[in-house]
Scaffold this motif. Structure first.
Motif, PDB file in Angstrom:
ATOM      1  N   ASN A  34       4.217   2.690   8.181  1.00  0.00           N
ATOM      2  CA  ASN A  34       5.272   1.733   8.829  1.00  0.00           C
ATOM      3  C   ASN A  34       4.558   1.038  10.149  1.00  0.00           C
ATOM      4  O   ASN A  34       4.163   1.660  11.019  1.00  0.00           O
ATOM      5  N   PRO A  35       4.290  -0.285   9.983  1.00  0.00           N
ATOM      6  CA  PRO A  35       3.646  -0.965  11.053  1.00  0.00           C
ATOM      7  C   PRO A  35       4.640  -0.974  12.323  1.00  0.00           C
ATOM      8  O   PRO A  35       5.682  -1.445  12.119  1.00  0.00           O
ATOM      9  N   PHE A  52       0.647  -1.039  -0.082  1.00  0.00           N
ATOM     10  CA  PHE A  52       0.120   0.086   0.080  1.00  0.00           C
ATOM     11  C   PHE A  52       0.894   1.203   0.151  1.00  0.00           C
ATOM     12  O   PHE A  52       0.480   2.242   0.484  1.00  0.00           O
ATOM     13  N   THR A  53       2.105   1.118  -0.213  1.00  0.00           N
ATOM     14  CA  THR A  53       2.957   2.207  -0.308  1.00  0.00           C
ATOM     15  C   THR A  53       3.048   2.666  -1.979  1.00  0.00           C
ATOM     16  O   THR A  53       2.815   2.068  -2.922  1.00  0.00           O
ATOM     17  N   GLY A  54       3.173   4.252  -2.025  1.00  0.00           N
ATOM     18  CA  GLY A  54       2.941   4.750  -3.611  1.00  0.00           C
ATOM     19  C   GLY A  54       1.649   5.089  -3.696  1.00  0.00           C
ATOM     20  O   GLY A  54       0.569   5.382  -2.999  1.00  0.00           O
ATOM     21  N   VAL A  60       1.567   6.645   9.033  1.00  0.00           N
ATOM     22  CA  VAL A  60       1.256   6.802   7.787  1.00  0.00           C
ATOM     23  C   VAL A  60       1.224   8.186   7.180  1.00  0.00           C
ATOM     24  O   VAL A  60       1.006   9.166   7.846  1.00  0.00           O
ATOM     25  N   SER A  61       2.242   8.520   6.347  1.00  0.00           N
ATOM     26  CA  SER A  61       2.370   9.628   5.682  1.00  0.00           C
ATOM     27  C   SER A  61       1.657   9.641   4.255  1.00  0.00           C
ATOM     28  O   SER A  61       2.094   8.851   3.298  1.00  0.00           O
ATOM     29  N   GLY A  86      -6.727  14.259   0.978  1.00  0.00           N
ATOM     30  CA  GLY A  86      -7.881  13.518   0.433  1.00  0.00           C
ATOM     31  C   GLY A  86      -7.543  11.978   0.777  1.00  0.00           C
ATOM     32  O   GLY A  86      -8.548  10.919   0.307  1.00  0.00           O
ATOM     33  N   THR A  87      -6.476  11.649   1.390  1.00  0.00           N
ATOM     34  CA  THR A  87      -6.743  10.130   1.977  1.00  0.00           C
ATOM     35  C   THR A  87      -7.336   9.811   2.891  1.00  0.00           C
ATOM     36  O   THR A  87      -7.579  10.517   4.012  1.00  0.00           O
ATOM     37  N   TYR A  88      -8.085   8.720   2.817  1.00  0.00           N
ATOM     38  CA  TYR A  88      -8.873   8.196   4.002  1.00  0.00           C
ATOM     39  C   TYR A  88      -8.243   7.074   4.657  1.00  0.00           C
ATOM     40  O   TYR A  88      -8.199   5.961   4.326  1.00  0.00           O
ATOM     41  N   ILE A  89      -7.844   7.220   6.032  1.00  0.00           N
ATOM     42  CA  ILE A  89      -7.112   6.362   6.766  1.00  0.00           C
ATOM     43  C   ILE A  89      -7.991   5.078   6.919  1.00  0.00           C
ATOM     44  O   ILE A  89      -7.772   4.010   7.163  1.00  0.00           O
TER      45      ILE A  89
END
Length: 306
Positions: free
Chosen positions: A154-155, A110-112, A171-172, A176-179
């Motif tokens: 990063n877990p 889920f990176t990028g 998480v960075s 608009g990102t929904y965690i």
């Protein structure tokens, strides 16, 4: 007295909406020129930069900057809101084949650039109506997927020793990102229902949790007429752009909205933004590069004049 102006890095408490915080600051600051720079849900705490006075001119730039969160994913329980406040839709206890190695592998995937479908319980508008309003009417409508950026995830603590495992992570990400949706999607990739059980924003643009002040501190400062001491200058919202000092003879021209030719430019490209300052350090304007002729210099034109 000069108009109050600057950026207040507020620690948003649990139980208040971002708009509630703006209304409170408006009363304390005695001005309507107040705006926030990125909504946080009522049960989420953390960094909420508030722009006051002339600093409202840079609110959009702060809103566009990356955000960093500390979150908890609970695996095995899905809710209708994708967070801990929703109704449980599905449960599935941990199976023996769920391992820490698999969890870390899925997180890395889920990176990028990733695609998210905005949750029904969100402020996104469809045909003029917010999704959360439709959701409360029991309606589910089609939502268009959106691309967002996960700059790093990063877990930090993985607890597999319980029926419904949890993962604490940072998480960075882009605006608009929904965690909540990120948590649900990670769970889905693992083959489990999942939801976000905790969230705190720990960084928004250049502002960190350590820089934040509480509403109680703001109220005390307003009472003592020292609220200005809690504010950061508005150009702090633009530190991602190079700083350029112009000659004293060009200061008034910049304030009048004229272009500027830079004879000793940096390695700038067309479209790059620049912060222009007077020789004494006074912030003048935000410019954008419009011409990059290495013989005659680089020309920039104003985006905003301050």
């Amino acid at each position: 007295m000069s108009e109050l102006s600057g950026i207040l890095p507020l620690f948003k408490p649990e139980g208040m909406t971002s708009h509630d915080c703006v209304m409170k600051i408006r009363r304390l600051a005695g001005t309507r020129k107040v705006g926030h720079t990125g909504t946080l849900d009522p049960d989420v705490t953390g960094v909420l930069p508030i722009c006051i006075g002339k600093a409202t001119k840079v609110a959009d730039y702060l809103h566009d900057e990356p955000k960093t969160y500390r979150a908890e994913l609970t695996i095995g329980i899905a809710t209708d809101t994708e967070d801990a406040g929703g109704q449980i839709l599905e449960t599935k206890e941990k199976q023996d084949d769920l391992t820490e190695a698999e969890l870390r592998y899925v997180f890395e995937r889920f990176t990028g650039a990733i695609t998210q479908v905005p949750p029904m319980y969100s402020a996104v508008k469809v045909n003029g109506k917010r999704l959360h309003e439709l959701a409360r009417e029991g309606k589910i409508v089609e939502r268009q997927p959106r691309q967002v950026m996960i700059y790093g995830i990063n877990p930090e603590e993985i607890r597999l020793d319980k029926p419904y495992p949890t993962v604490h992570f940072t998480v960075s990400c882009s605006k608009g990102t929904y965690i909540r949706t990120l948590c649900a999607d990670i769970g889905r990739e693992l083959g489990y229902p999942a939801h976000m059980s905790y969230l705190q924003r720990i960084k928004s643009g250049p502002f960190t949790l350590e820089q934040c002040v509480t509403l109680q501190t703001v109220a005390k400062a307003a009472e003592e007429n020292t609220l200005h001491t809690l504010l950061y200058p508005l150009d702090r919202a633009l530190i991602q752009y190079p700083a350029v000092h112009v000659p004293q003879g060009r200061v008034q021209a910049i304030l009048n909205g004229l272009s500027q030719r830079h004879v000793n430019p940096g390695d700038w490209e067309k479209g790059d933004k620049l912060r222009l300052y007077a020789p004494d350090g006074t912030f003048l304007a935000l410019h954008a590069v419009v011409e990059t002729d290495r013989d005659t210099g680089v020309e920039s034109k104003p985006v905003k004049v301050f």
